[in-house]
Design a protein around this motif. Structure first.
Motif, PDB file in Angstrom:
ATOM      1  N   THR A   5      -6.127   1.411   2.302  1.00  0.00           N
ATOM      2  CA  THR A   5      -4.713   1.759   2.190  1.00  0.00           C
ATOM      3  C   THR A   5      -3.925   1.158   3.344  1.00  0.00           C
ATOM      4  OG1 THR A   5      -5.333   3.830   1.119  1.00  0.00           O
ATOM      5  CG2 THR A   5      -3.090   3.668   1.959  1.00  0.00           C
ATOM      6  N   TYR A   6      -4.475   1.231   4.550  1.00  0.00           N
ATOM      7  CA  TYR A   6      -3.809   0.643   5.709  1.00  0.00           C
ATOM      8  C   TYR A   6      -3.660  -0.872   5.543  1.00  0.00           C
ATOM      9  CZ  TYR A   6      -4.298   5.038   8.234  1.00  0.00           C
ATOM     10  OH  TYR A   6      -4.211   6.337   8.623  1.00  0.00           O
ATOM     11  N   ARG A   7      -4.696  -1.505   5.038  1.00  0.00           N
ATOM     12  CA  ARG A   7      -4.631  -2.952   4.815  1.00  0.00           C
ATOM     13  C   ARG A   7      -3.581  -3.289   3.767  1.00  0.00           C
ATOM     14  NH1 ARG A   7     -10.380  -5.578   4.051  1.00  0.00           N
ATOM     15  NH2 ARG A   7      -9.035  -7.385   3.918  1.00  0.00           N
ATOM     16  N   GLY A   8      -3.467  -2.482   2.729  1.00  0.00           N
ATOM     17  CA  GLY A   8      -2.454  -2.709   1.703  1.00  0.00           C
ATOM     18  C   GLY A   8      -1.047  -2.569   2.250  1.00  0.00           C
ATOM     19  N   ILE A   9      -0.833  -1.538   3.066  1.00  0.00           N
ATOM     20  CA  ILE A   9       0.474  -1.328   3.683  1.00  0.00           C
ATOM     21  C   ILE A   9       0.804  -2.477   4.631  1.00  0.00           C
ATOM     22  CG2 ILE A   9       1.769   0.154   5.272  1.00  0.00           C
ATOM     23  CD1 ILE A   9       0.276   2.540   3.971  1.00  0.00           C
TER      24      ILE A   9
END
Length: 61
Positions: A5-9
């Motif tokens: 999720t952090y990578r997507g954001i």
């Protein structure tokens, strides 16, 4: 939130930043400033040619 999720954001933030930078670079407000910056190198040549005497100009060609 997991690591994915952090990578997507982060990917979305970088994409938005890229779009903003490209928009700024191609905006009409920046066109004059970039055009002046692109032609700065030719200003030295014009100043140099104005200081040469006619004899020096003939030998340079």
């Amino acid at each position: 939130m997991d690591y994915g999720t952090y990578r997507g954001i982060l990917t979305l933030v970088i994409l938005v930043l890229f779009i903003v930078i490209v928009g700024w670079a191609y905006s009409k407000r920046s066109k004059g400033r970039f055009k002046d910056a692109a032609n700065v190198i030719f200003e030295d040549e014009k100043k140099h040619n104005n200081t040469l005497s006619n004899e020096e100009k003939g030998s340079e060609k």
